[in-house]
Design an enzyme around this catalytic site. Sequence first.
Site: not given
Ligand code: GLN
Length: 187
Positions: A48, A77, A132-133, A167, A169
């Site tokens: 981000s 995300c 994912i994170r 996610h 997709e």
């Molecule tokens: N943790 C990421 C962030 O802060 C986002 C992770 C993602 O989009 N898969 O931007």
Amino acid sequence: MPIGVLALQGDVREHIQLLTELGSSALEVKTADQLASCDALVIPGGESTTISKLLVNFGLMDPVKDFVSSKPVLGTCAGLILLSEEVVGRRPDQQLIGGMPITVERNAYGGQTHSFEAQVDFTEVTESAAFIRAPRIADVKGCDVIARLGDEPVAIRHANVFGATFHPELTGAKELHRQFINAVESA
Ligand code: GLN
């Protein structure tokens, strides 16, 4: 008019494929002119802070802020983080787009090695999705919850602004995009 997919970073091609499979026309958005030719916008996941800097560098931050105030937008995300009004763990050099009155916590499940795939429950269907994170929605502040992971809200809607911490997709989960396209068609 088509649905744009912000094409600065992330799974752009996968989002375009999902939208196309669901019968929408979709195009990559890298310029303000391309954005202006769209009915709606998807902001994919990625990182981000990086996406925020690219939005500024590409002259898209203000056009996207204007867009969110009047047209349907879906952020997944990192895209959801950027649409949030308040971000716990935000880096000082990260600008937000805003538009969704929620609080999210970045990287709430840990780093890359704590990424996981799990079943998320929409009202009608349960689908597999990748985290994912991923951020966690700490406070939904009156937004509609449209999907949960156990008891936790993982996809929400505020008027025509949609967001998800996962996610869809990457696993071919279609329900979020289906609901988004319905909102675009009735907007
Ligand atoms: N943790 C990421 C962030 O802060 C986002 C992770 C993602 O989009 N898969 O931007």
